[in-house]
Design a protein around this motif. Structure first.
Motif, PDB file in Angstrom:
ATOM      1  N   LYS A   7      -5.681  12.119 -16.243  1.00  0.00           N
ATOM      2  CA  LYS A   7      -4.365  12.528 -15.746  1.00  0.00           C
ATOM      3  C   LYS A   7      -3.767  12.026 -14.351  1.00  0.00           C
ATOM      4  N   ALA A   8      -5.135  11.797 -13.865  1.00  0.00           N
ATOM      5  CA  ALA A   8      -4.830  11.333 -12.179  1.00  0.00           C
ATOM      6  C   ALA A   8      -4.322   9.775 -12.305  1.00  0.00           C
ATOM      7  N   ILE A   9      -5.217   9.165 -13.161  1.00  0.00           N
ATOM      8  CA  ILE A   9      -4.985   7.812 -13.366  1.00  0.00           C
ATOM      9  C   ILE A   9      -3.682   7.644 -13.873  1.00  0.00           C
ATOM     10  N   ALA A  30       0.853  -1.148  -0.191  1.00  0.00           N
ATOM     11  CA  ALA A  30      -0.133  -0.103  -0.070  1.00  0.00           C
ATOM     12  C   ALA A  30       0.923   1.133  -0.045  1.00  0.00           C
ATOM     13  N   VAL A  31       0.700   2.098  -0.823  1.00  0.00           N
ATOM     14  CA  VAL A  31       1.493   3.160  -1.163  1.00  0.00           C
ATOM     15  C   VAL A  31       0.522   4.655  -1.414  1.00  0.00           C
ATOM     16  N   THR A  32       0.560   5.664  -0.821  1.00  0.00           N
ATOM     17  CA  THR A  32      -0.295   6.724  -0.966  1.00  0.00           C
ATOM     18  C   THR A  32       0.459   7.386  -2.448  1.00  0.00           C
ATOM     19  N   PRO A  33      -0.584   8.423  -3.028  1.00  0.00           N
ATOM     20  CA  PRO A  33      -0.291   8.947  -4.436  1.00  0.00           C
ATOM     21  C   PRO A  33       1.146   9.873  -4.074  1.00  0.00           C
ATOM     22  N   VAL A  35      -2.870  -1.580  -8.626  1.00  0.00           N
ATOM     23  CA  VAL A  35      -2.108  -1.351  -9.658  1.00  0.00           C
ATOM     24  C   VAL A  35      -1.195  -2.490 -10.143  1.00  0.00           C
ATOM     25  N   THR A  36      -1.241  -2.807 -11.324  1.00  0.00           N
ATOM     26  CA  THR A  36      -0.174  -3.651 -11.787  1.00  0.00           C
ATOM     27  C   THR A  36       0.544  -3.529 -12.928  1.00  0.00           C
ATOM     28  N   LEU A  86       2.051   5.764 -12.590  1.00  0.00           N
ATOM     29  CA  LEU A  86       3.785   5.984 -12.574  1.00  0.00           C
ATOM     30  C   LEU A  86       4.111   5.633 -11.032  1.00  0.00           C
ATOM     31  N   CYS A  87       3.207   5.760 -10.048  1.00  0.00           N
ATOM     32  CA  CYS A  87       3.499   5.289  -8.699  1.00  0.00           C
ATOM     33  C   CYS A  87       4.093   3.738  -8.586  1.00  0.00           C
ATOM     34  N   ARG A  88       3.675   3.110  -9.702  1.00  0.00           N
ATOM     35  CA  ARG A  88       4.044   1.707  -9.785  1.00  0.00           C
ATOM     36  C   ARG A  88       5.513   1.333  -9.432  1.00  0.00           C
TER      37      ARG A  88
END
Ligand SMILES: [Mn+2]
Length: 474
Positions: free
Chosen positions: A319-321, A122-125, A185-186, A326-328
Protein backbone atom coordinates in the motif's frame (compact mmCIF):
# COMPACT_ATOMS: atom_id res chain seq x y z
CA UNK A 1 17.78 44.41 -4.64
CA UNK A 2 18.31 40.66 -4.48
CA UNK A 3 15.74 38.59 -2.55
CA UNK A 4 17.09 36.88 0.54
CA UNK A 5 15.99 33.44 -0.62
CA UNK A 6 17.75 33.94 -3.96
CA UNK A 7 21.03 34.73 -2.19
CA UNK A 8 20.68 31.49 -0.23
CA UNK A 9 19.41 29.30 -3.09
CA UNK A 10 22.11 30.44 -5.54
CA UNK A 11 24.97 30.72 -3.01
CA UNK A 12 28.19 29.62 -4.68
CA UNK A 13 26.84 30.05 -8.22
CA UNK A 14 29.71 30.13 -10.70
CA UNK A 15 28.82 31.34 -14.17
CA UNK A 16 32.34 32.49 -14.94
CA UNK A 17 32.72 35.98 -13.57
CA UNK A 18 31.47 38.07 -10.70
CA UNK A 19 29.15 40.29 -12.74
CA UNK A 20 27.42 37.30 -14.31
CA UNK A 21 26.98 35.67 -10.88
CA UNK A 22 25.42 38.87 -9.65
CA UNK A 23 23.22 39.20 -12.73
CA UNK A 24 21.68 35.74 -12.38
CA UNK A 25 20.67 36.62 -8.80
CA UNK A 26 19.04 39.82 -10.05
CA UNK A 27 17.25 37.93 -12.81
CA UNK A 28 15.89 35.29 -10.46
CA UNK A 29 14.69 38.00 -8.06
CA UNK A 30 13.00 39.94 -10.87
CA UNK A 31 11.26 36.90 -12.37
CA UNK A 32 10.30 35.44 -8.99
CA UNK A 33 7.46 37.75 -8.15
CA UNK A 34 6.23 38.07 -11.74
CA UNK A 35 6.96 34.72 -13.31
CA UNK A 36 4.40 35.11 -16.10
CA UNK A 37 5.77 38.40 -17.46
CA UNK A 38 7.72 38.66 -20.68
CA UNK A 39 11.34 39.76 -20.43
CA UNK A 40 10.55 43.21 -21.82
CA UNK A 41 7.89 43.83 -19.20
CA UNK A 42 9.87 42.49 -16.27
CA UNK A 43 12.18 45.46 -16.06
CA UNK A 44 11.60 49.16 -15.77
CA UNK A 45 14.53 50.49 -17.77
CA UNK A 46 15.99 49.77 -21.19
CA UNK A 47 19.39 49.21 -19.60
CA UNK A 48 17.99 46.44 -17.42
CA UNK A 49 16.26 44.76 -20.36
CA UNK A 50 19.48 44.87 -22.37
CA UNK A 51 21.49 43.52 -19.47
CA UNK A 52 19.10 40.57 -19.34
CA UNK A 53 19.44 39.79 -23.08
CA UNK A 54 23.22 40.25 -22.85
CA UNK A 55 23.35 37.77 -19.99
CA UNK A 56 21.61 35.02 -21.96
CA UNK A 57 23.69 35.68 -25.09
CA UNK A 58 26.95 35.38 -23.14
CA UNK A 59 28.85 32.20 -24.09
CA UNK A 60 29.81 31.56 -20.48
CA UNK A 61 26.17 31.15 -19.47
CA UNK A 62 24.82 27.60 -19.60
CA UNK A 63 21.94 25.75 -17.97
CA UNK A 64 24.09 23.44 -15.86
CA UNK A 65 25.91 26.31 -14.18
CA UNK A 66 22.60 27.96 -13.33
CA UNK A 67 21.00 24.87 -11.81
CA UNK A 68 24.16 23.65 -9.98
CA UNK A 69 23.76 25.53 -6.66
CA UNK A 70 20.06 24.66 -6.55
CA UNK A 71 20.83 20.93 -7.00
CA UNK A 72 23.04 21.16 -3.90
CA UNK A 73 20.21 22.82 -1.97
CA UNK A 74 17.84 20.05 -3.06
CA UNK A 75 20.25 17.51 -1.54
CA UNK A 76 20.34 19.53 1.69
CA UNK A 77 16.54 19.59 1.93
CA UNK A 78 16.21 15.90 0.96
CA UNK A 79 18.64 14.97 3.75
CA UNK A 80 16.08 16.07 6.33
CA UNK A 81 13.47 13.52 5.24
CA UNK A 82 13.45 9.72 5.71
CA UNK A 83 11.77 9.08 2.33
CA UNK A 84 12.13 11.23 -0.80
CA UNK A 85 10.50 10.51 -4.15
CA UNK A 86 12.39 11.54 -7.26
CA UNK A 87 9.57 12.06 -9.78
CA UNK A 88 10.85 11.94 -13.32
CA UNK A 89 9.08 12.90 -16.55
CA UNK A 90 9.35 14.58 -19.95
CA UNK A 91 7.35 17.50 -21.28
CA UNK A 92 7.48 19.40 -24.55
CA UNK A 93 7.66 23.15 -25.00
CA UNK A 94 5.88 24.51 -28.03
CA UNK A 95 7.61 27.29 -29.95
CA UNK A 96 5.83 26.85 -33.28
CA UNK A 97 4.93 30.54 -33.50
CA UNK A 98 8.54 31.70 -33.05
CA UNK A 99 9.74 31.82 -36.64
CA UNK A 100 13.03 33.48 -35.73
CA UNK A 101 14.02 30.53 -33.57
CA UNK A 102 16.42 28.51 -35.72
CA UNK A 103 17.27 25.45 -33.67
CA UNK A 104 13.94 24.12 -32.48
CA UNK A 105 12.83 20.70 -33.72
CA UNK A 106 9.63 18.79 -34.34
CA UNK A 107 7.73 17.87 -31.18
CA UNK A 108 4.69 16.14 -32.62
CA UNK A 109 3.43 14.66 -35.86
CA UNK A 110 1.58 17.85 -36.92
CA UNK A 111 4.87 19.67 -37.42
CA UNK A 112 4.72 21.64 -34.19
CA UNK A 113 8.18 22.99 -33.34
CA UNK A 114 9.85 23.25 -29.98
CA UNK A 115 11.98 21.56 -27.37
CA UNK A 116 11.85 18.74 -24.89
CA UNK A 117 12.57 18.96 -21.23
CA UNK A 118 13.19 15.98 -18.99
CA UNK A 119 13.43 16.67 -15.31
CA UNK A 120 13.22 14.93 -11.97
CA UNK A 121 11.94 16.69 -8.89
CA UNK A 122 12.38 15.62 -5.26
CA UNK A 123 9.09 15.45 -3.35
CA UNK A 124 8.30 14.08 0.11
CA UNK A 125 5.48 11.50 0.53
CA UNK A 126 3.34 14.33 1.95
CA UNK A 127 4.03 16.18 -1.30
CA UNK A 128 6.37 18.93 -0.25
CA UNK A 129 8.49 19.93 -3.24
CA UNK A 130 12.20 19.92 -2.33
CA UNK A 131 13.74 20.93 -5.66
CA UNK A 132 15.18 19.79 -8.95
CA UNK A 133 17.21 16.56 -9.01
CA UNK A 134 18.29 16.71 -12.66
CA UNK A 135 17.45 18.37 -15.98
CA UNK A 136 17.98 17.78 -19.67
CA UNK A 137 16.81 19.87 -22.62
CA UNK A 138 17.02 18.94 -26.26
CA UNK A 139 15.61 19.54 -29.72
CA UNK A 140 14.95 16.92 -32.37
CA UNK A 141 15.66 17.44 -36.06
CA UNK A 142 13.49 19.98 -37.91
CA UNK A 143 11.18 17.50 -39.56
CA UNK A 144 9.86 14.16 -38.52
CA UNK A 145 11.74 11.56 -40.56
CA UNK A 146 9.58 9.37 -42.75
CA UNK A 147 10.16 6.01 -41.22
CA UNK A 148 11.02 3.66 -44.05
CA UNK A 149 13.14 1.50 -41.81
CA UNK A 150 14.28 2.28 -38.35
CA UNK A 151 17.95 3.13 -38.31
CA UNK A 152 20.08 1.37 -35.76
CA UNK A 153 21.21 3.55 -32.89
CA UNK A 154 23.35 2.71 -29.90
CA UNK A 155 21.39 3.09 -26.64
CA UNK A 156 23.11 6.34 -25.54
CA UNK A 157 21.99 7.94 -28.83
CA UNK A 158 18.35 7.01 -28.35
CA UNK A 159 15.86 9.39 -26.79
CA UNK A 160 14.89 6.71 -24.28
CA UNK A 161 18.42 6.95 -22.83
CA UNK A 162 17.22 10.00 -20.87
CA UNK A 163 15.31 7.67 -18.53
CA UNK A 164 18.52 5.94 -17.52
CA UNK A 165 20.28 9.28 -17.11
CA UNK A 166 17.40 10.46 -14.93
CA UNK A 167 17.61 7.28 -12.84
CA UNK A 168 21.34 7.97 -12.38
CA UNK A 169 20.44 11.46 -11.14
CA UNK A 170 18.16 9.83 -8.56
CA UNK A 171 21.04 7.51 -7.57
CA UNK A 172 23.33 10.51 -7.11
CA UNK A 173 20.73 11.99 -4.78
CA UNK A 174 20.56 8.65 -2.90
CA UNK A 175 24.35 8.61 -2.59
CA UNK A 176 24.40 12.17 -1.22
CA UNK A 177 21.63 11.42 1.30
CA UNK A 178 22.77 8.26 3.05
CA UNK A 179 19.99 8.27 5.66
CA UNK A 180 17.24 9.01 3.18
CA UNK A 181 15.42 6.40 1.13
CA UNK A 182 15.32 7.83 -2.40
CA UNK A 183 12.72 6.34 -4.75
CA UNK A 184 12.75 7.02 -8.49
CA UNK A 185 9.14 7.23 -9.80
CA UNK A 186 8.03 7.32 -13.44
CA UNK A 187 5.10 6.58 -15.71
CA UNK A 188 5.11 3.95 -18.47
CA UNK A 189 7.66 5.62 -20.71
CA UNK A 190 10.27 5.05 -18.04
CA UNK A 191 9.88 1.25 -18.16
CA UNK A 192 13.27 0.29 -19.60
CA UNK A 193 15.23 -2.81 -18.64
CA UNK A 194 18.48 -0.83 -18.24
CA UNK A 195 17.11 0.68 -15.02
CA UNK A 196 16.75 -2.76 -13.45
CA UNK A 197 20.34 -3.68 -14.26
CA UNK A 198 21.59 -0.25 -13.20
CA UNK A 199 19.77 -0.74 -9.88
CA UNK A 200 21.58 -4.06 -9.31
CA UNK A 201 24.93 -2.48 -10.17
CA UNK A 202 24.36 0.52 -7.90
CA UNK A 203 23.09 -1.70 -5.09
CA UNK A 204 26.45 -3.50 -5.07
CA UNK A 205 28.14 -0.10 -4.76
CA UNK A 206 25.74 1.05 -2.06
CA UNK A 207 24.43 3.99 -4.07
CA UNK A 208 21.15 2.74 -5.55
CA UNK A 209 17.91 4.65 -5.57
CA UNK A 210 14.86 2.38 -5.40
CA UNK A 211 12.36 2.63 -8.22
CA UNK A 212 8.61 2.49 -8.81
CA UNK A 213 7.83 2.41 -12.53
CA UNK A 214 4.49 1.94 -14.18
CA UNK A 215 4.93 -1.09 -16.38
CA UNK A 216 4.74 -0.69 -20.15
CA UNK A 217 5.91 -4.14 -21.25
CA UNK A 218 4.33 -7.46 -20.57
CA UNK A 219 7.75 -8.99 -19.90
CA UNK A 220 8.49 -12.66 -19.99
CA UNK A 221 9.03 -13.83 -16.43
CA UNK A 222 10.37 -17.07 -14.93
CA UNK A 223 8.28 -18.20 -11.95
CA UNK A 224 9.53 -21.12 -9.85
CA UNK A 225 6.78 -23.55 -10.86
CA UNK A 226 6.90 -23.19 -14.67
CA UNK A 227 9.46 -22.63 -17.41
CA UNK A 228 8.17 -19.17 -18.39
CA UNK A 229 5.06 -16.99 -18.31
CA UNK A 230 3.97 -13.43 -19.04
CA UNK A 231 4.13 -10.87 -16.25
CA UNK A 232 0.51 -9.71 -16.52
CA UNK A 233 -0.90 -13.25 -16.61
CA UNK A 234 1.10 -14.24 -13.56
CA UNK A 235 -0.19 -11.18 -11.74
CA UNK A 236 -3.80 -11.88 -12.73
CA UNK A 237 -3.47 -15.39 -11.31
CA UNK A 238 -1.98 -14.30 -8.00
CA UNK A 239 -4.10 -13.87 -4.88
CA UNK A 240 -5.98 -10.62 -4.23
CA UNK A 241 -4.38 -9.05 -1.17
CA UNK A 242 -6.61 -6.06 -0.46
CA UNK A 243 -8.66 -3.24 -1.93
CA UNK A 244 -7.91 0.46 -2.06
CA UNK A 245 -9.86 3.57 -3.03
CA UNK A 246 -8.75 7.05 -4.07
CA UNK A 247 -9.70 9.96 -6.33
CA UNK A 248 -7.98 10.69 -9.60
CA UNK A 249 -8.12 14.12 -11.22
CA UNK A 250 -8.63 14.51 -14.95
CA UNK A 251 -5.79 16.56 -16.40
CA UNK A 252 -8.05 18.22 -19.01
CA UNK A 253 -11.07 19.38 -17.02
CA UNK A 254 -9.89 18.84 -13.38
CA UNK A 255 -12.92 16.58 -12.72
CA UNK A 256 -12.55 13.92 -10.05
CA UNK A 257 -13.29 10.22 -10.37
CA UNK A 258 -13.32 7.84 -7.44
CA UNK A 259 -11.46 4.63 -8.15
CA UNK A 260 -11.58 1.35 -6.26
CA UNK A 261 -8.98 -1.24 -7.11
CA UNK A 262 -7.95 -4.71 -6.01
CA UNK A 263 -4.28 -5.21 -5.20
CA UNK A 264 -2.18 -8.18 -6.30
CA UNK A 265 1.58 -8.50 -5.98
CA UNK A 266 4.38 -10.86 -6.84
CA UNK A 267 8.13 -11.17 -7.00
CA UNK A 268 9.63 -12.71 -10.16
CA UNK A 269 12.73 -13.15 -12.26
CA UNK A 270 12.91 -11.52 -15.68
CA UNK A 271 15.62 -11.33 -18.32
CA UNK A 272 16.96 -8.77 -20.77
CA UNK A 273 16.11 -9.20 -24.44
CA UNK A 274 19.33 -9.49 -26.33
CA UNK A 275 20.30 -11.50 -29.39
CA UNK A 276 20.79 -15.26 -29.01
CA UNK A 277 24.58 -15.04 -28.84
CA UNK A 278 24.66 -12.40 -26.14
CA UNK A 279 24.37 -13.39 -22.51
CA UNK A 280 21.02 -12.32 -21.08
CA UNK A 281 20.98 -10.46 -17.81
CA UNK A 282 18.74 -11.84 -15.10
CA UNK A 283 17.10 -9.55 -12.53
CA UNK A 284 14.46 -9.93 -9.86
CA UNK A 285 11.60 -7.42 -9.95
CA UNK A 286 8.60 -6.95 -7.70
CA UNK A 287 5.32 -6.21 -9.43
CA UNK A 288 2.01 -4.85 -8.17
CA UNK A 289 -1.22 -5.09 -10.11
CA UNK A 290 -4.04 -2.66 -9.41
CA UNK A 291 -7.29 -3.56 -11.10
CA UNK A 292 -10.35 -1.32 -11.05
CA UNK A 293 -13.48 -2.82 -9.49
CA UNK A 294 -16.70 -2.10 -11.44
CA UNK A 295 -15.42 0.67 -13.73
CA UNK A 296 -18.25 3.01 -14.88
CA UNK A 297 -19.92 1.90 -18.13
CA UNK A 298 -18.23 3.31 -21.21
CA UNK A 299 -15.07 4.33 -19.31
CA UNK A 300 -11.72 2.66 -19.69
CA UNK A 301 -10.93 0.75 -16.48
CA UNK A 302 -8.03 2.17 -14.49
CA UNK A 303 -5.67 -0.80 -14.27
CA UNK A 304 -2.04 -0.29 -13.38
CA UNK A 305 0.93 -2.54 -13.12
CA UNK A 306 3.83 -1.14 -11.14
CA UNK A 307 7.29 -2.65 -11.07
CA UNK A 308 9.46 -1.83 -8.11
CA UNK A 309 12.65 -2.65 -6.26
CA UNK A 310 10.92 -2.00 -2.93
CA UNK A 311 9.92 -4.98 -0.77
CA UNK A 312 6.34 -6.29 -1.06
CA UNK A 313 6.44 -8.70 1.88
CA UNK A 314 3.25 -7.46 3.48
CA UNK A 315 0.18 -5.46 2.54
CA UNK A 316 1.42 -2.32 4.36
CA UNK A 317 4.52 -2.24 2.19
CA UNK A 318 2.45 -2.74 -0.95
CA UNK A 319 0.00 0.00 0.00
CA UNK A 320 2.87 2.39 0.74
CA UNK A 321 4.25 1.78 -2.76
CA UNK A 322 0.86 2.59 -4.29
CA UNK A 323 0.69 5.79 -2.24
CA UNK A 324 4.19 6.78 -3.41
CA UNK A 325 3.18 6.16 -7.00
CA UNK A 326 0.11 8.37 -6.60
CA UNK A 327 2.47 11.23 -5.66
CA UNK A 328 3.65 11.16 -9.29
CA UNK A 329 0.80 13.61 -9.86
CA UNK A 330 3.07 16.28 -8.35
CA UNK A 331 5.32 16.38 -11.41
CA UNK A 332 2.26 17.18 -13.51
CA UNK A 333 1.50 20.02 -11.07
CA UNK A 334 5.11 21.11 -11.38
CA UNK A 335 5.03 21.14 -15.20
CA UNK A 336 1.78 23.09 -15.07
CA UNK A 337 3.43 25.73 -12.90
CA UNK A 338 6.43 25.81 -15.21
CA UNK A 339 4.45 26.02 -18.45
CA UNK A 340 1.16 27.81 -17.76
CA UNK A 341 2.27 29.61 -14.58
CA UNK A 342 5.61 30.89 -15.75
CA UNK A 343 4.42 31.04 -19.41
CA UNK A 344 7.80 29.73 -20.45
CA UNK A 345 6.66 29.11 -24.03
CA UNK A 346 6.04 32.85 -24.45
CA UNK A 347 9.54 33.91 -23.48
CA UNK A 348 11.45 34.89 -26.56
CA UNK A 349 15.16 34.45 -26.94
CA UNK A 350 16.88 33.80 -30.22
CA UNK A 351 18.39 30.33 -29.84
CA UNK A 352 18.34 27.14 -27.82
CA UNK A 353 21.70 28.08 -26.29
CA UNK A 354 19.98 31.13 -24.78
CA UNK A 355 16.65 29.53 -23.98
CA UNK A 356 18.00 26.51 -22.09
CA UNK A 357 19.59 28.62 -19.31
CA UNK A 358 16.31 30.53 -19.10
CA UNK A 359 14.46 27.20 -18.67
CA UNK A 360 16.76 26.36 -15.74
CA UNK A 361 15.94 29.66 -14.11
CA UNK A 362 12.21 28.99 -14.47
CA UNK A 363 12.60 25.46 -13.13
CA UNK A 364 13.96 26.98 -9.92
CA UNK A 365 11.04 29.43 -9.89
CA UNK A 366 8.43 26.74 -10.49
CA UNK A 367 9.93 24.75 -7.60
CA UNK A 368 9.86 27.81 -5.36
CA UNK A 369 6.17 28.55 -6.00
CA UNK A 370 5.17 24.94 -5.27
CA UNK A 371 7.44 24.85 -2.23
CA UNK A 372 5.79 27.91 -0.72
CA UNK A 373 2.32 26.61 -1.43
CA UNK A 374 2.99 23.23 0.16
CA UNK A 375 4.88 24.73 3.10
CA UNK A 376 1.79 26.73 3.98
CA UNK A 377 -0.07 23.39 4.20
CA UNK A 378 2.44 21.08 5.83
CA UNK A 379 3.93 23.70 8.16
CA UNK A 380 1.18 26.32 8.45
CA UNK A 381 2.40 27.55 11.85
CA UNK A 382 5.91 28.64 10.93
CA UNK A 383 6.60 32.34 10.69
CA UNK A 384 6.39 33.64 7.13
CA UNK A 385 9.56 35.72 7.44
CA UNK A 386 11.45 32.51 6.76
CA UNK A 387 10.19 32.84 3.19
CA UNK A 388 9.21 36.46 2.70
CA UNK A 389 10.89 39.84 3.05
CA UNK A 390 9.36 42.18 5.59
CA UNK A 391 8.19 44.58 2.86
CA UNK A 392 6.36 41.65 1.25
CA UNK A 393 4.36 40.48 4.25
CA UNK A 394 3.62 44.01 5.41
CA UNK A 395 2.29 45.05 2.03
CA UNK A 396 0.35 41.77 1.70
CA UNK A 397 -1.27 42.44 5.08
CA UNK A 398 -2.29 45.98 4.14
CA UNK A 399 -3.56 45.02 0.69
CA UNK A 400 -5.50 41.95 1.82
CA UNK A 401 -6.99 43.27 5.08
CA UNK A 402 -7.34 46.94 4.07
CA UNK A 403 -5.94 47.95 7.44
CA UNK A 404 -3.34 50.70 7.35
CA UNK A 405 -0.80 49.55 9.92
CA UNK A 406 0.80 46.13 9.68
CA UNK A 407 1.46 44.13 12.87
CA UNK A 408 4.93 44.24 14.47
CA UNK A 409 5.57 40.54 14.01
CA UNK A 410 5.16 38.53 10.80
CA UNK A 411 2.09 36.32 10.30
CA UNK A 412 2.33 32.54 9.90
CA UNK A 413 2.83 30.92 6.50
CA UNK A 414 -0.81 29.88 6.39
CA UNK A 415 -2.03 33.43 6.99
CA UNK A 416 0.49 34.94 4.57
CA UNK A 417 -0.55 32.51 1.82
CA UNK A 418 -4.20 33.40 2.47
CA UNK A 419 -3.31 37.09 1.92
CA UNK A 420 -1.52 36.27 -1.33
CA UNK A 421 -4.36 34.01 -2.51
CA UNK A 422 -6.83 36.79 -1.74
CA UNK A 423 -4.84 39.21 -3.90
CA UNK A 424 -4.96 36.55 -6.62
CA UNK A 425 -8.76 36.49 -6.52
CA UNK A 426 -9.34 33.60 -4.10
CA UNK A 427 -12.61 34.14 -2.24
CA UNK A 428 -11.97 31.72 0.61
CA UNK A 429 -15.60 30.65 1.02
CA UNK A 430 -16.28 27.69 3.26
CA UNK A 431 -16.72 25.20 0.42
CA UNK A 432 -13.74 26.44 -1.62
CA UNK A 433 -10.78 24.06 -1.89
CA UNK A 434 -7.27 25.10 -0.82
CA UNK A 435 -5.91 27.95 -2.94
CA UNK A 436 -4.14 26.43 -5.95
CA UNK A 437 -0.92 27.28 -7.73
CA UNK A 438 -2.66 29.58 -10.22
CA UNK A 439 -4.24 31.81 -7.57
CA UNK A 440 -0.95 31.98 -5.71
CA UNK A 441 1.13 33.08 -8.67
CA UNK A 442 -1.34 35.73 -9.74
CA UNK A 443 -1.43 36.92 -6.12
CA UNK A 444 2.37 37.03 -6.02
CA UNK A 445 2.42 39.02 -9.22
CA UNK A 446 0.02 41.60 -7.82
CA UNK A 447 1.90 41.71 -4.53
CA UNK A 448 5.15 42.51 -6.32
CA UNK A 449 3.54 45.52 -7.99
CA UNK A 450 2.25 46.73 -4.62
CA UNK A 451 5.69 46.26 -3.05
CA UNK A 452 7.17 48.27 -5.91
CA UNK A 453 4.73 51.10 -5.30
CA UNK A 454 5.26 50.90 -1.54
CA UNK A 455 8.98 51.31 -2.00
CA UNK A 456 8.53 54.12 -4.54
CA UNK A 457 6.25 56.26 -2.40
CA UNK A 458 9.02 57.24 -0.09
CA UNK A 459 10.15 56.56 3.45
CA UNK A 460 7.00 57.72 5.22
CA UNK A 461 5.03 54.79 3.87
CA UNK A 462 7.68 52.22 4.74
CA UNK A 463 7.10 50.36 7.93
CA UNK A 464 10.78 49.27 7.91
CA UNK A 465 11.72 52.89 8.31
CA UNK A 466 12.73 53.34 11.93
CA UNK A 467 11.15 56.82 12.22
CA UNK A 468 7.90 55.64 10.75
CA UNK A 469 7.75 52.75 13.16
CA UNK A 470 8.48 55.08 16.08
CA UNK A 471 5.90 57.61 14.95
CA UNK A 472 3.22 55.01 14.39
CA UNK A 473 3.70 52.67 17.30
CA UNK A 474 4.81 55.23 19.90
MN1 LIG B 1 5.33 11.02 -19.11
Amino acid sequence: MISKWVTIELAGVDIGDKRLNNRIMHLLTATYMQPEKSINRLFHTRAEIQACYRFFSNDLVDENKIIAPHLQKTIGRANEHPVVLSLSDTTSLNYTSRHTLKDSGYISSNNAQGFFLHTSIAVTPDRLHLGIVGQKFWAREKEKPKRVHREYRAFPDKESYRWLEAYRDSCRLAESCKDTKVIHVTDREGDIFEIFTEHELKTQRGSAADYIIRSNHNRTVYPENKPSASLYEELEESAVLAEIGFDIINREDSSKRHIRQTIQALSVITKSRYGADEPRTTVRINAIYLKEINPPAGEKPVNWCLVTSLPIDNIEEVKAIVQYYLCRWEIEVFFKTFKSGCKVEEKSLRSAARLFPLFSLYLILAWRINYLLHMSRVAPEISCDVFFESSEWKVAYIAATRKKIPPMSPPTMEVMLSYIAKLGGYLGRKKDPFPGVKVVWSGMSKLSQYVDAWELFGPESRADDANFVKKTYA
